[in-house]
Design a protein around this motif. Structure first.
Motif: not given
Length: 275
Positions: A137-145, A154-165
């Motif tokens: 998931s994403a969290v608020d930081t000093t550069v945004g989420r 990285r082999h699993f595209p679903e995981l990066g997509r979860a962060v984007a969503l």
């Protein structure tokens, strides 16, 4: 705003690796980095092809161990975000995690435990770690989420997509990558994550020969169009680049992949294979 990937050479004691990491974090911050990503299990040797019961000596506490003690202190002092990665000895005896910790101005904002663990190609991680139970998931930081996945994930595209969503504009990826034939695929996958999700990817690797594994470096910052914004090939150092939240927003407007998703059409992706 800038983000940096720190690349570390191998062959150090834990104390030496932590000192080198701190030196490079400070260098990155001196160049304007507000987000710094460290390699996977940055302060200790990585797992070798044969399971080794003695390896558990490298485990440390999440917040009281030497790795994150340095990260917390430097994050607070410099007022930046640092994504650390440790061999975590968890509160239950005999349970360990491959764990990323995101510190924002000295505060532990997110803990992500690697949820997809390999036991193949010389990486017997299932022997050492319990997989995490929480999705990225994403969290608020000093550069945004910002959200984090770890190496093999990285082999699993679903995981990066979860962060984007979850609103992520940066995907941080601590890695320990040493398979030379995978180097081109490694870069292709990270660029694909950036393009498919319209965000920045910051990937930090190690460099050099560690017992039988020869880590190929190639730490980099990728832009939302998949371009390499900065990269370090071999040796210790940093890759650093600007992070522009408006570019992420504009990219997602012009390539509205998140808008045009049809989750109702993908039920087979989440069905239990045994059902």
């Amino acid at each position: 705003m800038k983000a940096a990937a720190v690349q570390l050479t191998v062959g150090h004691t834990r104390e030496e690796a932590i000192d080198l990491a701190e030196e490079l974090i400070r260098e990155a911050a001196g160049q304007g980095a507000s987000l710094v990503v460290l390699p996977e299990l940055f302060a200790v040797p990585f797992v070798q092809p044969e399971p080794d019961p003695e390896y558990f000596v490298y485990a440390e506490g999440l917040e009281d161990g030497p790795s994150n003690s340095m990260v917390r202190r430097v994050s607070e002092e410099l007022g930046i975000t640092i994504v650390s990665s440790i061999f975590e000895g968890r509160s239950t005896p005999g349970v360990y995690g491959n764990t990323a910790a995101t510190y924002v101005k000295g505060e532990l904002k997110q803990v992500y435990r690697k949820s997809h663990l390999p036991f193949s190609n010389g990486f017997p991680e299932k022997y050492y770690f319990r997989p995490g139970d929480e999705a990225p998931s994403a969290v608020d930081t000093t550069v945004g989420r910002v959200g984090t996945i770890i190496c093999y994930e990285r082999h699993f595209p679903e995981l990066g997509r979860a962060v984007a969503l979850d609103g992520g504009i940066v995907l941080s990826v601590p890695v320990a990558c040493a398979s030379a034939p995978m180097k081109e695929v490694f870069q292709l996958e990270l660029r694909a994550q950036a393009v498919a999700n319209g965000f920045y990817v910051v990937c930090a690797n190690r460099s050099g020969l560690e017992i039988v594994k020869d880590y190929f470096g190639t730490s980099a910052v990728y832009g939302p169009n998949g371009e390499v914004l900065d990269q370090i090939d071999d040796g210790a150092g940093i890759a650093i680049a600007e992070i522009d939240p408006e570019l992420v927003a504009r990219t997602r407007r012009t390539r509205p992949f998140l808008r045009d998703r049809r989750p109702d059409m993908y039920p087979s992706l989440v069905l239990d294979a045994a059902s």
